[in-house]
Each structure stands twice: as C-alpha cells, then as structure tokens.
Design an enzyme around this catalytic site. Structure first.
Site, PDB file in Angstrom:
ATOM      1  CE  LYS A  49     -23.555 -19.010  23.701  1.00  0.00           C
ATOM      2  NZ  LYS A  49     -23.756 -19.303  25.185  1.00  0.00           N
TER       3      LYS A  49
HETATM    4  N1  PMP Z   1     -27.940 -23.224  27.894  1.00  0.00           N
HETATM    5  C1  PMP Z   1     -27.277 -21.871  28.011  1.00  0.00           C
HETATM    6  C2  PMP Z   1     -27.983 -20.948  28.476  1.00  0.00           C
HETATM    7  C3  PMP Z   1     -25.878 -21.681  27.563  1.00  0.00           C
HETATM    8  O1  PMP Z   1     -25.338 -20.656  27.629  1.00  0.00           O
HETATM    9  C4  PMP Z   1     -25.255 -22.891  26.852  1.00  0.00           C
HETATM   10  C5  PMP Z   1     -23.875 -22.709  26.449  1.00  0.00           C
HETATM   11  N2  PMP Z   1     -23.794 -22.104  25.010  1.00  0.00           N
HETATM   12  C6  PMP Z   1     -25.732 -24.138  26.670  1.00  0.00           C
HETATM   13  C7  PMP Z   1     -26.995 -24.373  27.326  1.00  0.00           C
HETATM   14  C8  PMP Z   1     -25.195 -25.153  26.207  1.00  0.00           C
HETATM   15  O2  PMP Z   1     -24.894 -25.019  24.674  1.00  0.00           O
HETATM   16  P1  PMP Z   1     -23.861 -25.586  23.925  1.00  0.00           P
HETATM   17  O3  PMP Z   1     -23.665 -26.849  24.010  1.00  0.00           O
HETATM   18  O4  PMP Z   1     -24.204 -25.051  22.466  1.00  0.00           O
HETATM   19  O5  PMP Z   1     -22.616 -24.949  24.316  1.00  0.00           O
END
Ligand code: PMP
Length: 296
Positions: free
Chosen positions: A153
């Site tokens: 991320k």
């Molecule tokens: N894909 C992307 C590109 C994101 O930014 C997010 C948000 N973090 C997610 C998927 C979903 O991830 P999570 O369920 O861990 O928040």
C-alpha cells in the site's frame, strides 16, 4: 473536517496537536510518492472500542515499508498500542485510522535513513455511502506488478486511483473498476471487487491487486455461511448482466453495485449474496461476533 484545534496525532514517538505538525517541503515522499500507509477502522463494540484486524493491517504496513526500503522503528503491536492511545486521546470510537510512513528530506531517488511515522484518526462515514454505485470500466489499468509492488500500500500508487475515480465521476458514474494489464478485472481504485453468478461468488486472484483485509474477511464469512467463493480471472463481459456485484474495503466496508457500464445487475441488492455478507460484516466488526479483535 479531519481535525480541529484539539486533535492530537502520533508523530515519531510524540503526541502533537495536528495543527502544530510541520513537515519539510524537501521530504522525498511528497515529491516522488515513496511513502506507505494503511486505512484501518475501529468500531464501538459491546466490549468497548476495538480496532478491526489491527495485526493484519500493521503487518501489511510493515511489509509495504520493507518493499519501499523504509526502516520503521516499531513493531506491529507497538503500532496497535499507539493507535488505542490515539483513539482515547481524541475520544474516538467509530473511527477511521490512517498511519503514514514517509521518507524524510532527500531529493535523490535512493532510500534515506530519515523515516517518519504519523498516525491520525477521524470519524469517516462509509466510503461510497449506503446507496448502490453505478460503475464504469476505467480507461486506466492497474499498475503492472512488474513496475512496482502492487500488493503493497504505497502512496504513489494512488495517482492511478485518483485518475480512475476522477474520470468515472466526470462521466457521471459513482466509481471506476480497473482492469489488469491482461484485460481482466482487477479491483476498484480503493476496494476489491466481487460478483455473483448462479449462486457462486467470484473475485480476482492475488497478484495484480491489493490483498484486501476485507477481501480476506469475505472468505471467512463465506466459509461460515457455506457460500461458494472462487478466485479466478474474469473480464467485463463475464460480469456485465450477471446477478450482483459489490466492492469491499476497510473504508467502503461491503458496498453494493447497481450497474457496470450502465448494464444493471439482475438481482435486487436485497436478494443478493452480497447483501447477506454486508449484514454479516457489520455484525462481525461491531458486535465482536467471532471474538478475533486485537487488544493490547
Ligand atoms: N484495493 C485497493 C487499491 C485499496 O486501496 C484498498 C483499500 N485499502 C483495498 C483494495 C481494500 O483493502 P482493505 O480491505 O484491506 O481495506
């Protein structure tokens, strides 16, 4: 909107007023997007305020930092501890928590030992809201995993998300859905994607997407509910006109989709598997249903 004059943030081991935090204009992350971050939620539960899957989020943060050569001086349980303190100091219960790790002053393209850690939190409504979204296939693709660590991320990856969401809104849609470099559906700009056909749920395999923590929770819930959930590559044609679809993410939680490229899904949202998962997810995060919350 995000803070007021009494809001405190964690910054490099200290508690500062958000309004007093200053950052050098020469930080590498501001110029080149080399920071890493998380989006986490806490919920008010019958057992008190609980951070949902704190360990998973902070492990992913540390993984992302390692991939970006950012040296972080804290362990994931120290992070969890700081975050509970942050919530208490700001009197927050149902909160969105944003840790950010960024590289310090450095105008070159090499890593730096100067690394900063900031954690802030605020009350944030469900991203995408409660209404069903009209979604378009974006003209932007997700970054090729050979060009960067898409499973991390990283702040810079979100230029792709900003472009896709902006394009969708400018064209009168609520949100975008992005393809991978092979033309298969990958994910949304800030959420993973699922669709339902003939009582089976499908989502893209890991590799070209962020491994969402909410996505992983969907696998757990589907197991509990006896729903069939399959990871496979699929195209917009497979999805258009299928039974239902939804996004998942920490900020968005489980968010139903009305149409893709203006082609509506067949089922009413209330009758879809996604609606059941949406209700179960809320139970899970806010009633500590399965008791797997981290508390230190
Ligand atoms: N894909 C992307 C590109 C994101 O930014 C997010 C948000 N973090 C997610 C998927 C979903 O991830 P999570 O369920 O861990 O928040």
């Amino acid at each position: 909107m995000y803070y007021n004059s009494s809001t405190e943030v964690f910054y490099d081991g200290q508690w500062l007023k958000a309004q007093d935090l200053t950052i050098s204009p020469y930080v590498q992350t501001m110029h080149y997007g080399s920071g890493v971050f998380e989006g986490i939620r806490s919920y008010e539960t019958p057992d008190g305020t609980r951070i949902f899957k704190s360990e998973e989020h902070y492990k992913r943060l540390l993984y992302s930092a390692e991939k970006m050569h950012l040296k972080v001086p804290y362990t994931y349980d120290e992070f969890t501890n700081f975050t509970y303190q942050l919530l208490e100091k700001n009197n927050l219960k149902n909160a969105y928590i944003r840790p950010l790790i960024f590289a310090g002053q450095n105008m070159t393209l090499t890593p730096t030992d100067e690394v900063h850690v900031m954690i802030c939190a605020w009350e944030w409504a469900k991203y995408l809201g409660n209404k069903l979204s009209d979604v378009m296939i974006s003209s932007y693709q997700r970054p090729n995993p050979k060009s960067c660590h898409v499973e991390a991320k990283v702040t810079g990856h979100y230029i792709n998300s900003i472009l896709a969401t902006t394009e969708a809104k400018q064209k009168g849609f609520d949100e975008a859905l992005l393809l991978d470099m092979n033309g298969n559906i990958a994910e949304g700009p800030g959420a993973n994607f699922f669709y339902e056909k003939d009582n089976v749920l499908f989502t893209a395999p890991l590799g070209n997407i962020l491994a969402g923590i909410t996505r992983a929770t969907m696998f757990e819930l589907c197991d509990d509910l006896g729903f069939k959930l399959v990871e496979k590559y699929f195209t917009p044609e497979d999805v258009k006109g299928s039974d239902s679809a939804f996004f998942t993410g920490t900020a968005a939680e489980v968010s139903g989709i009305n149409s893709l490229d203006r082609v509506p899904f067949k089922l009413k949202w209330e009758d879809s598997l996604g609606a059941i998962l949406q209700a179960k997810y809320i139970r899970r995060v806010s009633f500590n249903e399965f008791g797997n919350f981290s508390l230190v």
